[in-house]
Enzyme design. Sequence first.
Site, mmCIF file in Angstrom:
data_model
loop_
_atom_site.group_PDB
_atom_site.id
_atom_site.type_symbol
_atom_site.label_atom_id
_atom_site.label_comp_id
_atom_site.label_asym_id
_atom_site.label_seq_id
_atom_site.Cartn_x
_atom_site.Cartn_y
_atom_site.Cartn_z
ATOM 1 C CG ASP A 117 32.089 -18.053 -45.238
ATOM 2 O OD1 ASP A 117 31.586 -17.793 -44.132
ATOM 3 O OD2 ASP A 117 32.889 -18.992 -45.437
ATOM 4 C CB THR A 119 35.672 -20.321 -43.958
ATOM 5 O OG1 THR A 119 35.697 -19.847 -42.610
ATOM 6 C CG2 THR A 119 36.321 -21.688 -44.025
ATOM 7 C CG HIS A 124 38.387 -19.064 -54.413
ATOM 8 N ND1 HIS A 124 37.675 -19.653 -55.440
ATOM 9 C CD2 HIS A 124 39.102 -18.058 -54.981
ATOM 10 C CE1 HIS A 124 37.953 -19.031 -56.577
ATOM 11 N NE2 HIS A 124 38.818 -18.055 -56.316
ATOM 12 C CD GLU A 125 41.934 -15.725 -53.429
ATOM 13 O OE1 GLU A 125 42.988 -15.725 -54.105
ATOM 14 O OE2 GLU A 125 40.835 -15.373 -53.902
ATOM 15 C CG HIS A 128 43.590 -19.027 -57.045
ATOM 16 N ND1 HIS A 128 43.045 -19.550 -58.194
ATOM 17 C CD2 HIS A 128 42.756 -18.032 -56.652
ATOM 18 C CE1 HIS A 128 41.930 -18.892 -58.485
ATOM 19 N NE2 HIS A 128 41.729 -17.967 -57.561
ATOM 20 C CG ASP A 134 39.306 -17.492 -60.362
ATOM 21 O OD1 ASP A 134 39.068 -17.853 -59.201
ATOM 22 O OD2 ASP A 134 39.991 -16.494 -60.637
#
Length: 193
Positions: A117, A119, A124-125, A128, A134
């Site tokens: 997905d 979004t 997630h990025e 970071h 992670d």
Amino acid sequence: MFSRSTSRMLSAAALCSLPLLGLPFGIADATTAQPAKPAAATVVYYDNEAGSAWSAAVGTAVANWNSALHNVQFAAGDSSDSTVTLEADSGWPETETDQPGSGTVYLGEEAVSEGYDRTRITAHELGHILGLPDNYDGDCSILMSGHSAGTSCTNAHPGPDEVSQVDQIFAGGGSVHTRATAVRVYWDRSSTG
């Protein structure tokens, strides 16, 4: 008629005078109680160069983080004031960062073509960028579990522990500096592919 802000100021002034009147201090109108907020949240400006295919995902991911966080907020900027750049990429998603609040996010089409997905990838990025590593436990409720949660996972909201970690990272407030030290790369490719 008083405006809402004027009546709050008057309620606060009346509350402060209660001890002078011999009334117990601490009685307050429930409408005047406000949660404590930090003096100044850090603003992380991003330049979205990812293009129209990613614009809705970027908007939603930024809104998800902003609604959860207290000590840091994302805001759209341009190349002159941004410490974060979002770029579309044909490869796998990855983030290069030298410190929380700065870096480059490569939003990879390869993950989208495999069924992930947009979004969730974007949120997630951005995690970071905010200093989170992670987590490969496969739990869909954990945003930083990334690809390990599988393609059926579309959760793009940070969990309470992730929010707490980011708020701790940015607890001091202030600005984000762009001086590079060592660049850390989060390459979110599956270990099997």
